[in-house]
Design an enzyme around this catalytic site. Structure first.
Site, short mmCIF file in Angstrom:
data_model
loop_
_atom_site.label_atom_id
_atom_site.label_comp_id
_atom_site.label_asym_id
_atom_site.label_seq_id
_atom_site.Cartn_x
_atom_site.Cartn_y
_atom_site.Cartn_z
N GLN A 29 -3.89 24.18 -20.39
CA GLN A 29 -2.79 23.40 -19.82
C GLN A 29 -2.72 22.02 -20.44
OE1 GLN A 29 -4.21 23.98 -15.59
NE2 GLN A 29 -2.00 23.87 -15.21
N GLN A 64 -5.12 22.82 -9.45
CA GLN A 64 -5.91 23.96 -8.97
C GLN A 64 -5.77 24.09 -7.46
OE1 GLN A 64 -9.66 25.05 -10.83
NE2 GLN A 64 -10.68 24.88 -8.86
N HIS A 124 -36.25 31.93 24.48
CA HIS A 124 -37.31 32.91 24.33
C HIS A 124 -38.51 32.36 23.57
CE1 HIS A 124 -39.46 36.30 22.46
NE2 HIS A 124 -39.23 36.89 23.62
#
Length: 908
Positions: free
Chosen positions: A206, A321, A866
């Site tokens: 580009q 992008q 637990h």
């Protein structure tokens, strides 16, 4: 240049403006998204895409064989290049590290030295010439495994900026191809289960936009997960500096719907400052609003939150992008969410969800069928509503938050169950969106809803009516209550047997009905005992006011009798002692891995002492598993690797005082001594009160150990469901409806029925496995999640970052100094005696590790979770609810854990 549409198989070059519907395998993620932006009219710099056809032509044949070697190492990878059926555990790439770098280097060398085909070279030069003589361009990689919904691959391949001249562009293309085989890219694909043979690389070329300002825009807050906020990082000059992290960018957090700037930090420090403080910001408010609106429009185009890179030249914003933000936790109820890009709904529509599976000690996702079964249990009784984002169970606590009594309950309960949730919750209540409601709104009528609610209410009242006398009976006759609870287990085992022969449909119907037939009886048989035990503990605490500090009573809970999990752990220890005393068995266990031992056990070739002893243990406890509330997890009877690894660990215990049975005996002695001490101190005030204290504490020790029994029996029922479903899955695999028997756990019951009638379910299973595998890799699970995607704890920390001190909730008193062992999954884990166990969370499948641990540190949990309860019973120090403990602590470092102060201090 040719179009990418209609001529995909042989296209070498395509203009970006022609890629609006180009296929991902041809152009890769980056080019495909740029093409969609350009086709939709967004400002995208002109350019072209060299497709993956060019890469395939240029790649030497030897590369295929090398990629196949890497694929062979992927968990669950099949020879035909597709995902076979990965294990239900996180991928472990440690075994790859020895040759991963060398294989990646060889692949790059192949690409760099291979000649570029003449037609590819000519196509690149011609396309570049069309941009103008000597044009400055960006040459960027666009991989087919890139910008995917579950993996962005951000920064894994290379880009080259300000490239001029045809020769330089061609060479940059070659370097982009080679970057597909950097060690980081190969490791990333391996970690995400993506085939190295199938991946290809296109290249985007580009025009370079002369940037005045550039940066990155997130259409959802990537730190907090909030979908209604836009986050912008900007800096003067080209955007590469922001992306690479080489500058401190200006930072803006914006309310997307209004464009209002919620936070600005022009100096990048993260503190809110005025626009005039220090240097001038790179964006004014008008540009911030323009970028926010542009990002919102991009998000609507792609239908998901986006990470957008942008550049501003002398007067125009360009998009370079756009990729999905892959790290966001899924929305609790996407169907109810506001449409993307619209204004947010009323504040009252925001809901609060609490993660229930974290409270069960699970950070991993549950299989779809496992979630379905839990859903059938949880929705039978009670007013709570549930959702399952990220394949984890969340409960909607919004009605309780908006109710005065509900708030009181949550403020009292949450700090006990999970210290981190308890610390965040009060600040959440200050949010005006969650204010108290003055009166309850009327429910909208629905077909049959009133009748259903009435039936549920009658059932709940009837159950409570039967529980009250059972509680009284347990308090008066505890020995009889113990017999009743354990006798129920024997009856349950008998009732769970399905008469044979049975059809696949019969097995499926039976499995689906098991819990409906057992839950009420199980509650009545097992809940009264432990409930009375803890009621008696609370009564003793009240009687001891002014005499003893509340935490002194913790010792009373050490070494509790009648705890099936403790008994299981001690039986495993005794089995290890037996194996260790037998020379042949000991030699085999010390010389082989758990996987090899499991194979020998399945073949019946372990030494007799080990084979017989392990069979006896699994006959009693083989229905248990790590993450055992998930029906989709293999039981120990199917896959005993974990148990075999624990036995191997125990064989390394050489100090008699570190033997688990000795430690448990000391815990019992400590508890008895504490009771005597408390009674004597009370007698100095009142003989009557002393007798009451002793009565309460004796009842506490007799009955509190039964707290593990309800889950033990539920898991027993789940194991029988799984046994039947394994047979159904095998039938589906034989008929070709699914690929493997354990695919059945990625289906719903109705879908399984359709499969038994011959339907092809491969596609459904593949989609759900992909989601499951993605969620297995997720490390951060929001404890409190808002309907707009906000991770409440992350949002609080973003406003007030945590200090460097490592601290959490005190859970079990005492101090221990030892080497850290960070364990993410107990299966196959090794823990030396006295080491500090650091884990994200724990459930009963972890407890064999407690037997030799010097102390316990957990990211999850509160004083009643637990891991905390079991640590107290075993008498080891424990600190729970420690943020990011598994990343802030590292295996091998020496620390001191203070379970009373709730601190972990690194030793020099």
């Amino acid at each position: 240049m040719g179009s990418a549409q209609g001529r995909a198989p042989e296209t070498l070059v395509a203009d970006l403006s022609e890629l609006g519907s180009a296929p991902l395998p041809l152009v890769g993620g980056k080019a495909m998204n740029l093409g969609r932006l350009a086709a939709a009219g967004f400002p995208v710099p002109r350019g072209f895409c060299l497709t993956t056809v060019a890469y395939r032509k240029a790649a030497p044949p030897e590369l295929e064989a090398l990629a196949a070697r890497l694929d062979a190492e992927l968990p669950g990878w099949s020879p035909d290049g597709g995902t076979a059926h990965p294990a239900l555990d996180r991928p472990d790439l440690d075994h790859l590290q020895l040759d991963l770098g060398e294989l990646a280097r060889q692949a790059r060398e192949m690409i760099v030295t291979a000649p570029i085909p003449a037609d590819v070279d000519a196509a690149v030069r011609a396309a570049y010439a069309s941009l103008g003589s000597g044009a400055a361009v960006a040459v960027r990689s666009s991989a087919t495994a890139e910008d995917l919904p579950f993996a962005s691959f951000a920064g894994q391949q290379d880009s080259f900026l300000n490239i001029s001249g045809a020769d330089a562009v061609v060479e940059s293309v070659r370097r982009c191809w080679a970057s597909l085989w950097t060690e980081r890219a190969v490791a990333y694909r391996s970690a995400n289960g993506i085939s190295h043979r199938d991946v290809g690389l296109a290249v985007v070329v580009q025009d370079v936009v002369p940037a005045v300002t550039a940066g990155v825009l997130f259409t959802a807050n990537p730190v907090t997960g909030t979908r209604t906020e836009t986050v912008i990082d900007a800096s003067a000059g080209p955007g590469q500096a922001v992306v690479s992290g080489s500058v401190n960018p200006d930072h803006f957090v914006v309310e997307t719907a209004t464009g209002r700037v919620l936070l600005r930090s022009p100096d990048g420090a993260g503190a809110e400052t005025g626009a005039g403080a220090g240097r001038a910001p790179s964006l004014d408010d008008a540009r911030v609003r323009e970028l926010t609106a542009l990002g919102d429009t991009v998000q609507r185009l792609f239908g998901a939150p986006q990470d957008v890179e942008w550049v501003i030249d002398a007067g125009k914003i360009w998009l370079t992008q756009s990729r999905p933000i892959t790290t966001l936790y899924p929305l609790p109820d996407p169907a109810a969410a506001e449409p993307l890009g619209t204004e947010s709904g009323a504040a009252a529509d925001t809901r609060v969800y609490l993660c229930g599976t974290l409270f069960q000690g699970l950070t991993r996702p549950l299989t779809p069928l496992g979630l379905s079964v839990l859903g059938s249990m949880r929705n039978r009784k009670g007013p709570w509503k549930y959702v399952n984002p990220g394949l984890r169970m969340y409960v909607d606590v919004t009605p309780a938050i908006r109710n005065k009594y509900g708030r009181r309950y949550l403020l009292r309960m949450l700090p006990l169950a999970d210290g981190r949730t308890g610390a965040v919750f009060p600040a959440l209540l200050e949010d005006p969106r969650f204010g108290l409601r003055q009166r309850r709104p009327r429910r909208k009528p629905g077909p049959g809803s009133a009748a259903a609610r009435s039936t549920e209410a009658r059932g709940s009242v009837a159950l409570v009516g039967r529980l009250i006398p059972a509680l009284l009976r347990a308090g008066v006759r505890p020995a009889a209550e113990l017999r009743r609870a354990f006798d129920y287990g024997k009856q349950l085992e008998a009732d769970l047997v399905l008469p044979e022969p049975a059809t696949s449909f019969g097995r499926l119907d039976y499995a689906e009905r098991i819990l409906d037939r057992t839950v009420d009886g199980l509650i009545l048989a097992t809940l009264p005992g432990p409930s009375v035990g803890y009621i008696m503990l609370a009564a003793a605490r009240r009687l001891l006011r002014g005499i003893a500090k509340p935490r002194e009573l913790e010792a009373v809970l050490r070494g509790l009798p009648n705890n099936v999990t403790t008994e299981m752990d001690l039986e495993l220890w005794h089995l290890a002692v037996t194996i260790g005393a037998n020379a042949a068995s000991r030699e085999v266990f010390l010389a082989h891995s758990p996987e090899e031992l499991a194979a020998r056990y399945a073949a019946g070739t372990l030494p007799a002492v080990a084979q017989t002893g392990l069979r006896g243990f699994l006959d009693r406890y083989g229905h248990r598993a790590v993450a055992e509330i998930d029906l989709g997890m293999p039981r120990w009877s199917e896959k005993p690797d974990h148990i075999l690894g624990m036995i191997s660990n125990y064989l390394h215990v050489e100090d008699p005082e570190q033997a688990p049975d000795r430690q448990f005996a000391r815990a019992e002695e400590h508890a008895e001594a504490r009771i005597r001490d408390l009674v004597e101190r009370t007698r100095a005030r009142s003989r009557l009160r002393a007798r009451q204290v002793e009565f309460c504490l004796r009842r506490t020790r007799q009955l509190s150990g039964l707290r593990e029994l309800p889950k033990f029996y539920i898991v027993l029922a789940l194991a029988e469901m799984r046994r039947q479903l394994n047979k159904v899955g095998a039938e589906l695999a034989r008929s070709g409806s699914i690929a493997a028997a354990d695919d059945v756990y990625f289906l719903e019951f109705d879908e399984i029925r359709v499969g038994l009638r011959g339907a092809d379910l491969h596609g459904i299973v593949a989609d759900r496995r992909r989601l499951y595998d993605t969620e297995l890799r997720r490390r951060r699970i929001p404890r409190l999640l808002l309907s707009d995607g906000t991770d409440v704890e992350a949002a609080m920390l973003a406003k007030s970052p945590a200090s460097g001190a490592l601290a959490g909730t005190p859970a079990s008193a005492g101090t221990a100094t030892g080497r850290v062992r960070v364990i993410m999954d107990p299966v196959g884990a090794h823990l030396e005696p006295g080491e500090i166990l650091v884990a994200p969370s724990t459930d009963p499948g972890w407890t064999p590790l407690f037997m030799t641990a010097g102390a316990l540190v957990m990211e999850m949990g509160g004083v009643i979770s637990h891991g905390a309860v079991v640590a107290r019973e075993y008498g080891i120090p424990a600190v729970v609810g420690v943020p990011d403990a598994t990343t802030r602590l590292r295996t091998g470092q020496t620390v001191t854990v203070d379970g009373a102060a709730g601190t972990i201090v690194e030793e020099p």
